[in-house]
Structure formats: C-alpha cells, structure tokens
Design an enzyme around this catalytic site. Structure first.
Site, short mmCIF file in Angstrom:
data_model
loop_
_atom_site.label_atom_id
_atom_site.label_comp_id
_atom_site.label_asym_id
_atom_site.label_seq_id
_atom_site.Cartn_x
_atom_site.Cartn_y
_atom_site.Cartn_z
N ARG A 31 -12.57 -15.83 0.06
CA ARG A 31 -12.95 -14.43 -0.02
C ARG A 31 -14.24 -14.07 0.71
O ARG A 31 -14.30 -13.08 1.43
CB ARG A 31 -13.09 -14.02 -1.51
CG ARG A 31 -11.81 -14.12 -2.27
CD ARG A 31 -12.00 -13.96 -3.76
NE ARG A 31 -12.16 -12.57 -4.14
CZ ARG A 31 -12.23 -12.17 -5.42
NH1 ARG A 31 -12.16 -13.04 -6.40
NH2 ARG A 31 -12.35 -10.90 -5.70
N HIS A 77 -2.10 -10.54 0.09
CA HIS A 77 -3.42 -10.49 -0.57
C HIS A 77 -3.29 -9.87 -1.96
O HIS A 77 -3.50 -8.66 -2.14
CB HIS A 77 -4.38 -9.67 0.29
CG HIS A 77 -5.83 -9.86 -0.03
ND1 HIS A 77 -6.53 -11.00 0.32
CD2 HIS A 77 -6.73 -9.06 -0.66
CE1 HIS A 77 -7.79 -10.88 -0.06
NE2 HIS A 77 -7.93 -9.71 -0.67
N TYR A 121 -4.23 9.95 2.33
CA TYR A 121 -4.53 10.99 3.30
C TYR A 121 -4.81 10.44 4.70
O TYR A 121 -4.55 11.13 5.69
CB TYR A 121 -5.74 11.82 2.84
CG TYR A 121 -5.53 12.54 1.54
CD1 TYR A 121 -4.50 13.46 1.38
CD2 TYR A 121 -6.36 12.29 0.45
CE1 TYR A 121 -4.30 14.12 0.18
CE2 TYR A 121 -6.17 12.95 -0.75
CZ TYR A 121 -5.14 13.86 -0.89
OH TYR A 121 -4.95 14.50 -2.06
#
Length: 795
Positions: A31, A77, A121
C-alpha cells in the site's frame, strides 16, 4: 474436546509480534511504498492497468470515473472506493503531479483545497504519457500474478519507459517508515539516464550537473544547493522551497506584491489566511489589502502595500511568518526486490536502467519467439507450394482432416503446426503474386530474427535501443524546468534580512566564560579576577563557532547575544549555549564572509592537521562536526589560515616542526586530516601556530621556566617529519609553545588562582636549543595551569 481438534498454546507476545509484523509488511509492500522500477504504489498501478483494460486510451472518449473505480475495486483492489477515487483524482491534478497520468474531465479539485466532484459526475481516461508506462505489457515484459480472488491476473510492475519514480515523485507513510520523493523534470532525468548509461562510473556530483534538483509542478524557488546535495548523495535531506513573487507599482508612491507561484502542496486559500493572520497580529505591517485574483491564466495573489512601505522587507516577513517559504524533507525510500531501501540519486537511476534493459530483453525474446514461430509456418507453407501436386493428392485421398494432417507430416516432413497451416491455407495463396509475397515475408521474418538475436547477443545494441526510446520520450513529453534553483544557501537564512538589522558589533569573551556584545571596544569590561581572552569584530548577521576538543562545532548567531553598554560584564555563555559536560571549549571563531573564504585549520593531540574551507561551517543547524576524530584523539588548537602561510606545530616533549601550509590539502569537515608530525609514544601536540619572519617562539613549562627564540632558528621542513627540539634539557615538558611579537603581553594562570601578566620583552631570549630559565616568581607549591596571549599590546 472432540478428538479431531487440538489446542496449541501460543504466547500472546509472539502472536502479537507475528501479527503486527505481517500487517507491517502488508502496508509497506502492498500500500504505502512505491516500486523503484515504475514509481507506483499498487493502487496507482491498478488504476492505470484497469483504465487501459477498459479501453480508455487518449484517442477514445472519457468515461465516468465511477466506471473506472468499480473496475479497480471489483477486479484488483478490494479496498474503499473513496481511497481509489482519491488516488485517481490526484493523478489527474496538474498541481499535484509533475506529469499527469490521468486525463480528467470535470471538477477534479483545485489548488485552493477544493475537493473533486463525486465520481458519478467526473470522467476520465489515460493521459498520453501513461501509455508509455503500459506499453509492451502484452509482450511478457513483466510478471503477472493472481488477483485477490484468483479469477484474473494483474501485473506486479508496469513496463514503463518513463522514469516515473523521480519525475512524479511519491509520498507515503508505512509502519515505522515513510517516503517523500520530490518530482523532477523529465528532460533532465532522461539526460541523466543517458549520461549514466554512457559512463556508469560517473559520480553523483557529475549527475547533479545534469539533474540540478527537484522540479515541482507549482514552480517556486529552491533556495540553496546543500539540501539537494545531501539528499542526492545519501537519500535523505531537506530543501527550502519558496514561492515566486514580483513587485508592481500601483501609482502615487504605492506598490503591491504579486505572488505568482507557491510552494508544492501548499493550499492557496490557507496561504492567504496565514498572510491575513500575520497582518492582524502585526507581524507583517504596512499591508492595506490581500486578495486572490487567480484565474484561468494563472495564480495571482495580490498584497497591496501602504505608502512608503518597503516591499523587500515585507517579502522577507512573508517568508518568515507564512508558508510562502517552507522546508521540504526528502526521504528517497522505495521498494527494491520487495524490500524498502533508502537510495541515492545514482542508485535510483541505475535501478531504472537495469529494469528497462530487462524489459527490452524480455520484449525482444517474446518477439523473437513470435518471429521464429512465424518462420516455422512460412517454411511449411513454402514446402507445400513447392510440392503442390503432392499436397492436392494427399488431401483428395485422405478420408478425414486428421488423416490428411498426418499424411502431410509424413510426406512433406513437416511438423503438426505446419501441417495445420497448410490445410488452413486459402486457395488464393496459390496465385503467383501471393507466392511471391510469401517468399518476401519469409525473408523479412529471417531479417527480424537476425535483428532480435543481435539485440540479445550485443549489450551495446540493446543500450542504443534504450537510449533511442528515452530520447523519443524526451522529444514527445519533455518540457522546461518550472522550479528555479537559487544556488546561494545563505538566502534561506531569513535572519539575514530586515528582521535583524545588519549592524557592526564587537563580541568579547572572558576567561570565566562571560560573553558580551557591544558596539565598540570602549565598552569591554570584566569582573574582578577575570580578563578578556577574545575580542571579535563583526556584524549582527555573522555567527560564532564554538569548537570543542571533541570535534564538535556549536553555532551561536551574534544577534542572539544581548547588546550591553557601560559597565556591564556581559552574560554567562551557558545562557545561550549548553556545552555537553564531556566537551571543553578550544576556540571561538567569528564566521564572516572573510573567514568563509579562508581555512579553519585544526591540530589534534595525536599529531593530525586538517584544514577546511570556512564556508563549510555555514549551517542552519546549531551543532555540526568539525573533524572526524579517532577514539583516543581530541582537538588541541585551532587557527584560521589563508592557504599561503607557514605553520609551526609544537609538542609536549619540546619538539617542533615548521612547514608550508600547502602541504596540507583542504578537506571537508567530516574527515580526519593529515599527519603533521611523527610523535613518540608518550608525546602529544600542544599547539599550532601561523608564523611570520618577525615572530618569536615562546616556550614555557608548568614550573614557570621558559625562553623566547627567533623563528629563524626553526628551519622549514616537510610535514610528517620528527621535527626539531626547542630546548636542550630533556627533563622539562612544555605547557605552552606559541608565536609572539616583542610588543605582546602574556597572561599566566596558576593553581592558586593567581593571574600573572608579563611582557615578552621581560622573557629571556635565547637560541632554539637555549636553556629554560625561570620567568615567573611562583610559590613553592604553585604551578602554571594555562598561558594565553593577552589581547593588549605595548604602545
């Protein structure tokens, strides 16, 4: 308890330790830290790979960000959607990435700290440069592993042609470690890679000529070279980053400061808020208005100044009291072979070159295998055309495709694959033009095979391909540097500004460690039973170097010492400087512009001499090393030299050596120095002196015996000899030996706390091997503990 179950006792400490270790490794590798090869963390790698698999390449329309995030979450993921989207947003921000990896469409946040619009969006696709991170991935250039549920495969690294770790940088916090690699200019990094490929032995110093420092997407200025140098050489450092500004005239004697660039990762709105607070608290004065006039043409923060305000002074105060100037820590930590390593600049570049050589090799092997397979088929087809009548007869007389395949293999001596290709061959291939094309293709494939084999057999050809690819990347994506580097480190010291007025001062230091700052020598005073040992003239912008016997230099800025006038005796040194108990002060040196151009020359007890340019003692930290001492050694004496002087070393047993300073080559602070004199086992250095033709050499013992001899008696020798004796009586040991003028005065301190002053004209003068005569009227049990040269001279 059922018989098929068994309970095993485990220590809770061991269980916790193993669990935390596993967690730590998971965070570090999975990570938080980037891979040194492609410069990506797993989440960024998966975003780019998933976006490519969706077909969202630069020449295709954007698609909803939610589509990409869903693809990444569902296939590669299995973490939070917000974390994935935030990572993708940052890859699309031109103020966060030096070279954007995601081409975003819609609201992807702002430099004011505004968040991006929701993923439903916004739209996204790969940026053109990202194609170069993913290019050749289908050609077995990198290793693939199973995804989290074993249903798909994902790459462990991308076969990038872009040195992404350096050009886009990386930051992250793992367990017990963190990384902070600043972004760099792509053109400069590629030039550095090519130079290193041509000369693998080139130094980091040479690389810094090509890659002078980080290059941030928001521009700004890096102040000084020392932090960059340290970071590039060790992998760790700190740089000072400053925003860019200009001064405009707004008429009627008023001016305004225009901030056009701000430090990397600084929130513009936060900066404006900081400026307003500093004005309100009167840390910054003469400001009438602060406003943001930024638009599509660029960043523009306007600070209107009142009449007669000095914009340079206000700029310095902005640097001092706001984030317009800030420090950026560099910690070049990345994964190499799945292990975290702190790497210097050359190591990072070498790892990338090795990776690219590996990728080109694998790509070439893949293409070679494909070409050999194609050649194999073409050879079979050519055999079929050359024996066309036999082929037709075999096919007509075979009861099945399987039988026809076996008959072709036997009759034409072809392989199973070749036989299948013959059976699948279209009749149109039998026209003469198609036969000619087949022969041309076979020739082309043979040439390709020869070319691929030459790459694999000749490293220089492989490296030329690597250079060509790098130059192509530079040509397509390279740009001009955005961040200016100001090479003067002193510019980062804001105290050399209006905040500390530059005034001439006199610093005096006494035997009892009292220090005083005055404006002239007329105000120097001491208490009873004390006397002045050092008077230094400089300015409030200069620094004092307190060098101790343990090789440490403690730095005190002149302006930190309060100004005293009249009868004041000053302040104890420990009010400003806490010297460790194991360190004894040897000398105080005023570090000004003149001393920075000279050398600070050190002598150690064991006979070493070292000189270092005064400028190397310029530092923003309070304690630095002056010399790298052996465990049994210590500093004995210090002098400032100009590189062209003669030096005289003296020892406890009465030996001296007189040599030219040029025999001691200058070195850095963290070095040991060179041998000045060969000492007997029980002997040690007691002083180092600069000499002139008018000097006398004063030699004195603890019993008060001594003499003065002309420097002419001390003939010049080469460094690292045994030297010459300065007294004939071997029963004495010297307490002090230093050069003086006839007009000098000396002060002796005794074990009875007596202070005895004596003029040099009252000291017996003999030749170098002359007798040691009694020079002081001491009591029976009284001895001298210290002798220094007085700061006063005879008129």
């Amino acid at each position: 308890m059922t018989p098929d179950k068994q309970i095993t006792s485990v220590s809770i400490e061991d269980k916790m330790q193993n669990s935390y270790l596993n967690y730590s490794l998971s965070v570090i590798i999975g990570r938080a830290l980037p891979d040194v090869r492609d410069g990506l963390k797993p989440v960024h790698r998966r975003i780019l790979y998933a976006t490519k698999k969706l077909g969202l390449v630069p020449n295709k329309p954007h698609k909803k960000s939610a589509r990409i995030v869903g693809e990444v979450l569902g296939k590669y993921h299995p973490h939070g959607d917000r974390a994935v989207y935030d990572a993708m947003v940052r890859m699309a921000q031109d103020f966060s990435q030096r070279y954007k990896l995601i081409d975003g469409h819609g609201n992807f946040g702002s430099i004011d700290g505004d968040s991006a619009a929701a993923m439903r969006y916004t739209e996204a696709r790969l940026a053109p440069i990202s194609e170069k991170l993913l290019e050749d991935i289908e050609e077995k250039t990198v290793e693939f592993v199973d995804n989290f549920d074993g249903s798909l495969e994902e790459p462990t690294v991308l076969p990038t042609k872009i040195p992404n770790l350096l050009v886009n940088g990386s930051s992250g916090i793992a367990v017990g470690m963190s990384t902070n690699i600043p972004p760099h200019n792509l053109s400069e990094v590629i030039d550095g890679l090519i130079a290193l490929l041509d000369d693998p032995e080139m130094s980091i110093s040479d690389l810094r000529e090509i890659i002078p420092g980080p290059d941030f997407p928001t521009g700004g200025q890096i102040i000084g070279n020392s932090g960059i140098k340290k970071a590039y050489e060790t992998g760790k450092g700190k740089i000072t980053l400053r925003g860019k500004s200009k001064i405009e005239d707004r008429g009627r004697g008023r001016k305004r400061i225009i901030i056009t660039e701000i430090p990397y990762q600084l929130n513009k709105s936060k900066l404006i808020e900081e400026i307003a607070k500093a004005v309100k608290k009167e840390k910054i004065s003469h400001v009438s208005d602060v406003r943001d006039e930024s638009d599509k043409s660029g960043l523009r923060v306007v600070i209107d100044l009142k009449k007669k305000a000095n914009p340079d002074i206000i700029l310095n105060r902005l640097y001092k009291y706001t984030s317009l100037q800030s420090n950026v820590r560099i910690n070049m930590l990345a994964l190499h072979n799945q292990k975290p390593e702190i790497m210097n600049l050359k190591t990072i570049l070498n790892h990338f070159l090795e990776f690219r050589q590996e990728v080109i090799t694998k790509r070439t092997k893949y293409k070679l295998n494909k070409a050999q397979d194609r050649k194999h088929i073409l050879v079979g087809l050519k055999k079929a055309i050359d024996n066309l009548d036999d082929v037709i007869a075999i096919i007509r007389n075979s009861e099945s495709t399987k039988r026809a395949k076996k008959n072709l293999q036997r009759k034409l001596e072809v392989t199973k694959n070749q036989a299948e290709a013959i059976l699948n061959m279209k009749l149109q291939r039998l026209v003469s033009l198609e036969i000619e094309k087949l022969e041309e293709e076979l020739e082309e494939v043979r040439e390709k095979i020869d070319y691929y084999q030459s790459i694999l057999n000749d490293e220089s050809i492989l490296n030329n391909i690597l250079k060509e690819e790098l130059n192509k990347i530079k040509e397509n994506f390279g740009d001009q540097r955005k961040t200016e580097i100001i090479h003067d480190d002193s510019k980062a010291d804001l105290e050399k500004s209006d905040l500390i007025k530059n005034e001439e001062v006199v610093i005096s230091f006494s035997q009892r460690n009292y220090i005083k700052r005055t404006d002239s020598t007329d105000n120097i005073r001491t208490s009873k039973n004390d006397f002045i040992t050092k008077v230094l003239s400089g300015t409030t912008h200069d620094k004092l170097l307190f060098i101790t016997d343990q090789g440490q230099t403690h730095i005190l800025k002149n302006h930190k010492i309060p100004a005293h006038h009249g009868l004041s005796t000053g302040d104890p040194l420990n009010n400003f400087l806490k010297l460790p108990l194991n360190e004894n002060l040897i000398d105080i040196i005023l570090l000004n512009d003149e001393v920075k151009e000279k050398y600070i020359t050190i002598a150690t007890k064991k006979g070493l001499v070292k000189k270092t340019k005064g400028s190397e003692y310029e530092s923003t930290v309070s304690t630095i090393k002056a010399i790298n001492l052996n465990d049994d050694d210590q500093i004995i004496d210090i002098t400032v030299t100009d590189g062209e002087q003669n030096l005289l070393l003296a020892t406890k047993e009465g030996y001296t050596i007189h040599f030219d300073e040029s025999e001691v080559a200058p070195t850095g602070r963290n070095t040991k120095g060179r041998k000045g004199i060969k000492l007997a086992d029980d002997d040690e250095i007691i002083s180092i002196n600069k000499t002139t033709e008018q000097d006398l050499v004063l030699a004195l013992t603890a019993e008060g015996r001594g003499k003065a001899s002309s420097i002419e008696d001390y003939e010049m020798q080469h460094r690292n000899g045994k030297g010459l004796k300065t007294m004939s009586n071997l029963s004495y040991q010297l307490l002090s030996a230093f050069t003086v003028k006839k007009t000098d005065e000396i002060i002796a301190l005794t074990n009875k706390d007596n202070i005895i002053k004596k003029e040099i004209t009252d000291i017996t003068q003999t030749d170098r091997l002359g007798g040691m005569y009694s020079q002081f009227d001491l009591k029976d049990d009284e001895t001298i503990t210290k002798i220094i040269k007085s700061i006063h001279k005879k008129e």
